[in-house]
Structure formats: C-alpha cells, structure tokens
Design a protein around this motif. Structure first.
Motif, PDB file in Angstrom:
ATOM      1  N   MET A  13       0.833  -1.210   0.000  1.00 48.33           N
ATOM      2  CA  MET A  13       0.000   0.000   0.000  1.00 48.33           C
ATOM      3  C   MET A  13       0.864   1.254   0.000  1.00 48.33           C
ATOM      4  O   MET A  13       0.576   2.217  -0.722  1.00 48.33           O
ATOM      5  CB  MET A  13      -0.912   0.011   1.235  1.00 48.33           C
ATOM      6  N   ILE A  14       1.926   1.251   0.828  1.00 43.78           N
ATOM      7  CA  ILE A  14       2.795   2.433   0.900  1.00 43.78           C
ATOM      8  C   ILE A  14       3.415   2.703  -0.467  1.00 43.78           C
ATOM      9  O   ILE A  14       3.440   3.844  -0.936  1.00 43.78           O
ATOM     10  CB  ILE A  14       3.892   2.236   1.973  1.00 43.78           C
ATOM     11  N   SER A  15       3.860   1.642  -1.142  1.00 37.57           N
ATOM     12  CA  SER A  15       4.529   1.901  -2.423  1.00 37.57           C
ATOM     13  C   SER A  15       3.514   2.247  -3.515  1.00 37.57           C
ATOM     14  O   SER A  15       3.758   3.126  -4.325  1.00 37.57           O
ATOM     15  CB  SER A  15       5.410   0.717  -2.823  1.00 37.57           C
ATOM     16  N   LEU A  16       2.344   1.597  -3.493  1.00 36.10           N
ATOM     17  CA  LEU A  16       1.347   1.893  -4.536  1.00 36.10           C
ATOM     18  C   LEU A  16       0.754   3.289  -4.361  1.00 36.10           C
ATOM     19  O   LEU A  16       0.431   3.962  -5.334  1.00 36.10           O
ATOM     20  CB  LEU A  16       0.213   0.861  -4.499  1.00 36.10           C
ATOM     21  N   ALA A  17       0.600   3.725  -3.106  1.00 38.23           N
ATOM     22  CA  ALA A  17      -0.041   5.021  -2.863  1.00 38.23           C
ATOM     23  C   ALA A  17       0.995   6.139  -2.749  1.00 38.23           C
ATOM     24  O   ALA A  17       0.628   7.279  -2.443  1.00 38.23           O
ATOM     25  CB  ALA A  17      -0.885   4.947  -1.596  1.00 38.23           C
ATOM     26  N   ASN A  18       2.271   5.839  -2.979  1.00 38.29           N
ATOM     27  CA  ASN A  18       3.336   6.841  -2.891  1.00 38.29           C
ATOM     28  C   ASN A  18       3.363   7.559  -1.558  1.00 38.29           C
ATOM     29  O   ASN A  18       3.522   8.779  -1.500  1.00 38.29           O
ATOM     30  CB  ASN A  18       3.179   7.897  -3.989  1.00 38.29           C
ATOM     31  N   LEU A  19       3.186   6.819  -0.467  1.00 39.87           N
ATOM     32  CA  LEU A  19       3.226   7.465   0.851  1.00 39.87           C
ATOM     33  C   LEU A  19       4.680   7.476   1.332  1.00 39.87           C
ATOM     34  O   LEU A  19       5.464   6.608   0.962  1.00 39.87           O
ATOM     35  CB  LEU A  19       2.361   6.684   1.836  1.00 39.87           C
ATOM     36  N   PRO A  20       5.045   8.487   2.145  1.00 43.91           N
ATOM     37  CA  PRO A  20       6.418   8.512   2.666  1.00 43.91           C
ATOM     38  C   PRO A  20       6.588   7.451   3.759  1.00 43.91           C
ATOM     39  O   PRO A  20       6.005   7.593   4.834  1.00 43.91           O
ATOM     40  CB  PRO A  20       6.535   9.925   3.248  1.00 43.91           C
ATOM     41  N   PRO A  21       7.381   6.387   3.521  1.00 35.75           N
ATOM     42  CA  PRO A  21       7.457   5.283   4.478  1.00 35.75           C
ATOM     43  C   PRO A  21       8.015   5.729   5.832  1.00 35.75           C
ATOM     44  O   PRO A  21       7.532   5.285   6.868  1.00 35.75           O
ATOM     45  CB  PRO A  21       8.405   4.279   3.817  1.00 35.75           C
ATOM     46  N   LEU A  22       9.002   6.634   5.809  1.00 28.89           N
ATOM     47  CA  LEU A  22       9.606   7.053   7.077  1.00 28.89           C
ATOM     48  C   LEU A  22       8.600   7.746   7.976  1.00 28.89           C
ATOM     49  O   LEU A  22       8.552   7.533   9.183  1.00 28.89           O
ATOM     50  CB  LEU A  22      10.771   8.008   6.796  1.00 28.89           C
ATOM     51  N   PHE A  23       7.806   8.604   7.366  1.00 31.21           N
ATOM     52  CA  PHE A  23       6.787   9.354   8.119  1.00 31.21           C
ATOM     53  C   PHE A  23       5.803   8.389   8.797  1.00 31.21           C
ATOM     54  O   PHE A  23       5.507   8.510   9.990  1.00 31.21           O
ATOM     55  CB  PHE A  23       6.051  10.296   7.167  1.00 31.21           C
ATOM     56  N   ILE A  24       5.340   7.394   8.025  1.00 31.73           N
ATOM     57  CA  ILE A  24       4.395   6.415   8.574  1.00 31.73           C
ATOM     58  C   ILE A  24       5.064   5.622   9.697  1.00 31.73           C
ATOM     59  O   ILE A  24       4.467   5.402  10.760  1.00 31.73           O
ATOM     60  CB  ILE A  24       3.925   5.449   7.455  1.00 31.73           C
ATOM     61  N   MET A  25       6.330   5.241   9.487  1.00 33.16           N
ATOM     62  CA  MET A  25       7.024   4.453  10.514  1.00 33.16           C
ATOM     63  C   MET A  25       7.177   5.259  11.801  1.00 33.16           C
ATOM     64  O   MET A  25       7.027   4.732  12.888  1.00 33.16           O
ATOM     65  CB  MET A  25       8.392   4.008  10.000  1.00 33.16           C
ATOM     66  N   LYS A  26       7.460   6.561  11.648  1.00 27.01           N
ATOM     67  CA  LYS A  26       7.598   7.411  12.840  1.00 27.01           C
ATOM     68  C   LYS A  26       6.282   7.471  13.602  1.00 27.01           C
ATOM     69  O   LYS A  26       6.242   7.459  14.822  1.00 27.01           O
ATOM     70  CB  LYS A  26       8.006   8.820  12.414  1.00 27.01           C
ATOM     71  N   LYS A  27       5.192   7.576  12.848  1.00 27.47           N
ATOM     72  CA  LYS A  27       3.873   7.635  13.485  1.00 27.47           C
ATOM     73  C   LYS A  27       3.619   6.351  14.277  1.00 27.47           C
ATOM     74  O   LYS A  27       3.094   6.377  15.383  1.00 27.47           O
ATOM     75  CB  LYS A  27       2.764   7.782  12.430  1.00 27.47           C
ATOM     76  N   ILE A  28       4.001   5.202  13.675  1.00 32.58           N
ATOM     77  CA  ILE A  28       3.790   3.931  14.369  1.00 32.58           C
ATOM     78  C   ILE A  28       4.679   3.873  15.611  1.00 32.58           C
ATOM     79  O   ILE A  28       4.243   3.443  16.682  1.00 32.58           O
ATOM     80  CB  ILE A  28       4.108   2.742  13.432  1.00 32.58           C
ATOM     81  N   ALA A  29       5.911   4.373  15.477  1.00 39.15           N
ATOM     82  CA  ALA A  29       6.861   4.322  16.590  1.00 39.15           C
ATOM     83  C   ALA A  29       6.345   5.121  17.782  1.00 39.15           C
ATOM     84  O   ALA A  29       6.606   4.783  18.935  1.00 39.15           O
ATOM     85  CB  ALA A  29       8.210   4.861  16.149  1.00 39.15           C
ATOM     86  N   LEU A  30       5.564   6.180  17.498  1.00 34.73           N
ATOM     87  CA  LEU A  30       5.010   7.001  18.576  1.00 34.73           C
ATOM     88  C   LEU A  30       4.142   6.182  19.516  1.00 34.73           C
ATOM     89  O   LEU A  30       4.042   6.476  20.702  1.00 34.73           O
ATOM     90  CB  LEU A  30       4.151   8.121  17.973  1.00 34.73           C
ATOM     91  N   LEU A  31       3.490   5.159  18.952  1.00 33.95           N
ATOM     92  CA  LEU A  31       2.585   4.362  19.774  1.00 33.95           C
ATOM     93  C   LEU A  31       3.310   3.230  20.491  1.00 33.95           C
ATOM     94  O   LEU A  31       2.740   2.570  21.347  1.00 33.95           O
ATOM     95  CB  LEU A  31       1.467   3.774  18.898  1.00 33.95           C
TER      96      LEU A  31
END
Lengths: 256, 270
Positions: free
Chosen positions: B64-82
C-alpha cells in the motif's frame, strides 16, 4: 411587499444574569441600504445582530423582516431571508471541506444535488474561492476562511446580509478584497464593526449604539463629524478623516 | 507546548497526503475500509504465541505504501510514537511466562518473549494499516465510508465534528498553556492549581464555541439531518481490490506461509 425591509420596534433584551444589553432599540432599514452599526465594546452590537435572525429571543419589543413578524413559526423563512456571517469563521465553517460547507445551507433548503452543485460553484467563484472547494477549513488562511464563510451564506440566496465584524483580523490586502466584494452586493447589508474607515467607505447610514440604546442614526459624514457624540460613545473619527500625522492636513476639514 | 503543536502539524500532513492521486487514492473509501477491517481481524485473531505466521502480513502495508506513494519514514515514525503504549501492554509477559518454548542453539526463548514480540508485530501491522488507510483516503472519507457500511449516522457526524475541531481546540489550548508557561518563568507556575483552572476555562470556552456553532448551523436551516452531497461508486476495481486482498489475508490466516516457504526451500535443497 419587499423581503428586504428590517424593522426593529422597541427591542429590549435582558440576559439571564440580569444584564440589560438592549434597552429600547427602534429603527427601519429599507431595501438595498448598507448600514453600519457601531459602538463601544459591550454597547450591544452583537446582541442586536443575534436578534435579527432569531438566534436570541427579545425580552420586549418586536422585529419584522419584510413585514413578517419574527416568531417561532416564521423562523425557518426568516433564516433563509437573513444571511448571517459570524465574527469567527471557525464557528461558521464546521463541515469537512469548503464544498460541503457551502452546500450545507442549500441542501437543508431541499435543493436538488445538481442545483446545489451549480450554486456552490457560482458563489465560490463570486468570492474568489473556487480553487479552495475541496480543501478542509483548517488548511485555509484567515482571509480565505472569511470569504468562504460569506459564500456559505450567499449560497442560500438571502435578501439581507448581516455581518459581525467582517474585517476583523484581516491583513490590509484581504480587508480590501473583502470590502470590494461587499461593495458589489445588491443585498440590504448590515454590519457591525470597529473598523470605522470601512464603515465610512461602505455604508450609506450609521447607527450608533451606546449602553443598549440608539444614540444616533444618520449619514456617516454627519455622525463622524460630531466630535461630542463620538467622545460620549467612546468612538473617534475614522483615520481617513483625521489630520495627516506628517503635514497636519485634515482632508475632512472642508466637509465639516 | 511544541509537542502539541507538532502533533497538529503531523495530523495536517497526514490529511494532506490523502489528496494524492494514485490508484489506491482513487479507490472508493468503502473498499479500503473493508480491506483494512478484514486485515485487522485476520492479524489480531492469530494465536498469542504466533510470530512466524504474522510476517507474511507485512506485504499489505508495504504494498500500500509503495502503490499510494506514501512517505514510508513518516508512517514508521507515526507507528513508533505508539510503541511505548504497546510495550507497556506486553512488558510483563516475559516476567510471568518463563516456559521455554523455543530453543535457538544454546539459548532458550521463553513463551513470554515470544508473545511479547507477537504483540509488537500485531500492533505494528494494525496501527500501520490504520495510518495508511487515513493517509490514502482522508479521515472524512473514512467516516463517510463507515456510515455507508452501516455505522449509525450520529457516530459519523460526531467523528467528523471531533476531527474538525481538534485543530481549533489544540491551537486554543496550546496558546493558553504557552501563556501560562511564559508567566511561570521556568518554574511550575502554581502547579496543579493553575492547571485546573486553565483546563476549566478551556472546557467553558469549548462549550461557548459549541453554542455558537449550533447557532451557525440553525442560521443555515439545520433541522437535525445531514444531507449527503457526494456520490461514490463501488465498481469493478473496488470489487477486485477487496476480493484479492481478503482472499490473501484469509489464506495467510489459515496457512502459515513462512513455514510453507521454509519447507519448500528446505525440501528443494535438502
């Protein structure tokens, strides 16, 4: 019969904490007039505006919009006739996107989807916000929010536009833009403002409120030329009528 | 108050990502909500000691991240927050559950550590999927999709209002709290006392704002019903998207693909 007439007779309002905000207000505003309501903080301006579309109920006196008395039964009709633009656009823009917000009123009035689509496009173009239609309100700047807030009201094609402090908090460019927009409206317009230069430029008539009463009612130049009245009501001349701070020239001297 | 401010900015960024225009962004929100739901159920319903079977599920967020061109680092940081919350949930497992269930050479790994790792993997997967859903769809569309899938309208409207005013309220509380900080000169202010009054004021202000918003709604003819103005289409691409992913998830749920792959490889190269 015209829908554009606003008649306020002996209006009184006492808040539940006992504050008498409006004591005895009477005036008639006729079709196409542009009226500025000015006064010090706490003079009763906002309270008066909230009566005009039934957001507050009078303690005494009555309000007629286009010869229809304002009452519970006529409220839906009057709210369509009187478009109210609130002071804080964040209060007015509550839907997820600009489009949804501008469509909110027309959808409540029961227009068809195609009709709503057309109206929304028209009014957004009119206020110069066509490019913002899919944006959420929290991504807009102050001036953009204000223009969209006006569009949300215009989309219901009101006959009377009521605005609470329209130029409040806008930068000079956004203020100019908004004033130009308001100048072009053919509606009956009622503003409250502390921006006396705007009142001088846009209004053909000024009503001065002081401690819940109408202290003066007349053409702007007459009102702003009366220094005694202005001092009594904690107001002053618009900057454009005061002397130049460098050369001391007073552009308004000839008029008074 | 920088943290609140940054959190709001991050939220706005997540929201802006939803304006993208990829094949995933263009799909009807209902399809994405359904797939994310099935994904979550399949991941969460695994056995508590299951770890290997969870790994193949990572294909979904990655795809999904690669198909939707989302920034992987940003998403990973958000997950790390939790992560701290998740760690707090699972941290006692290794203490209480000391039965060795896995032997890696001479090191014995207890059931507690395995279940702890399993909790971490599961939360990373599900939280990640939720972030990806919002970043590729937008919160509003997710709410509308949930409503379309049968959630009562009242909840949808509440969620929308919550989301709309989170920005206004966090900014307001950020300002109030900054004003307090600046006047407490690096000390504690008057401690909990002044803080209580600050929170009380914010509550009252929120109340007043709610009243003004209600007034603005009434002024524009609100009678209690929200009218939908948008039509969406659940077409062939949506059906294909839902069927393909759900089939994969259900297969992965009942077949341990890691083991299958392992036995295939070891079978080929004995």
């Amino acid at each position: 019969m015209s829908h554009h007439i606003v008649e306020v007779r002996n209006l009184q309002h006492v808040y539940s904490d006992g504050t008498a905000a409006l004591k005895d207000i009477s005036f008639i505003i006729t079709h196409g007039e542009s009226v500025g309501i000015i006064g010090a903080n706490g003079a009763g301006k906002s309270t008066l505006l909230q009566h005009l579309n039934g957001s507050l109920e009078p303690t005494g006196g009555s309000i007629h919009i286009g010869h229809t008395p304002l009452s519970k039964g006529t409220l839906p009709d009057i709210r369509r006739t009187v478009g109210m633009v609130f002071q804080d656009p964040d209060d007015q823009l509550f839907m997820p996107t600009v489009y949804d917000d501008v469509a909110f009123g027309p959808l409540n009035l029961g227009y068809s989807i195609d009709d709503v689509e057309q109206r929304v496009t028209e009014v957004l173009e009119l206020v110069g916000a066509g490019h913002l239609r899919d944006k959420p309100p929290y991504h807009l700047s102050g001036g953009e929010k204000k223009r969209v807030a006006i569009a949300t009201v215009l989309s219901m094609s009101p006959d009377i536009l009521v605005m609470d402090e329209p130029t409040n908090g806008l930068d000079p460019f956004a203020r100019r833009q908004l004033m130009k927009l308001m100048k072009d409206f053919k509606h009956t317009r009622i503003f409250t403002s502390h921006d006396l230069d705007m009142v001088l430029e846009l209004c053909g008539r000024v009503i001065v409120l002081h401690e819940g009463e109408v202290w003066a009612d007349g053409p702007p130049l007459e009102i702003f030329g009366n220094s005694k009245l202005l001092a009594e009501c904690r107001l002053e001349k618009p900057l454009s009528m005061q002397g130049c701070p460098v050369c001391g020239n007073n552009p308004a001297k000839d008029i008074n | 108050m920088a943290s609140i401010h940054n959190a709001v900015l991050d939220l706005k960024r997540l929201d802006l990502l939803a304006n993208g225009n990829s094949s995933i962004h263009r799909l009807d929100a209902r399809a994405k909500v359904l797939v994310t739901l099935i994904f979550t159920i399949c991941v969460v319903s695994n056995d508590r000691y299951e770890l290997t079977a969870l790994f193949p599920f990572f294909i979904f967020p990655v795809a999904m991240i690669s198909l939707a061109n989302l920034p992987p680092l940003f998403i990973m940081k958000k997950i790390a927050l939790l992560c701290p919350f998740v760690v707090a949930v699972g941290i006692f497992n290794p203490v209480f559950d000391r039965v060795i269930i896995l032997q890696l050479g001479s090191i014995g790994i207890s059931g507690g550590w395995i279940s702890f790792a399993s909790i971490m993997a599961r939360s990373t997967l599900t939280v990640g999927a939720a972030f990806i859903l919002v970043a590729s769809t937008g919160f509003t569309a997710v709410c509308q999709a949930l409503e379309g899938l049968g959630m009562p309208k009242v909840f949808a409207v509440q969620l929308l209002f919550l989301y709309r005013y989170i920005f206004v309220l966090t900014e307001e509380s950020g300002r109030a709290s900054r004003a307090r900080e600046l006047r407490s000169c690096g000390k504690k202010g008057q401690g909990i006392h002044s803080f209580g009054s600050l929170v009380g004021h914010l509550l009252l202000r929120t109340w007043q704002r709610a009243e003004r918003i209600h007034m603005a709604m009434l002024a524009r003819g609100f009678t209690g019903a929200f009218h939908a103005s948008r039509q969406s289409r659940f077409g062939i691409p949506e059906i294909r998207f839902v069927l393909a992913w759900s089939a994969l998830f259900i297969f992965l749920r009942f077949q341990n693909a890691s083991q299958l792959l392992g036995s295939l490889v070891t079978g080929l190269f004995p």
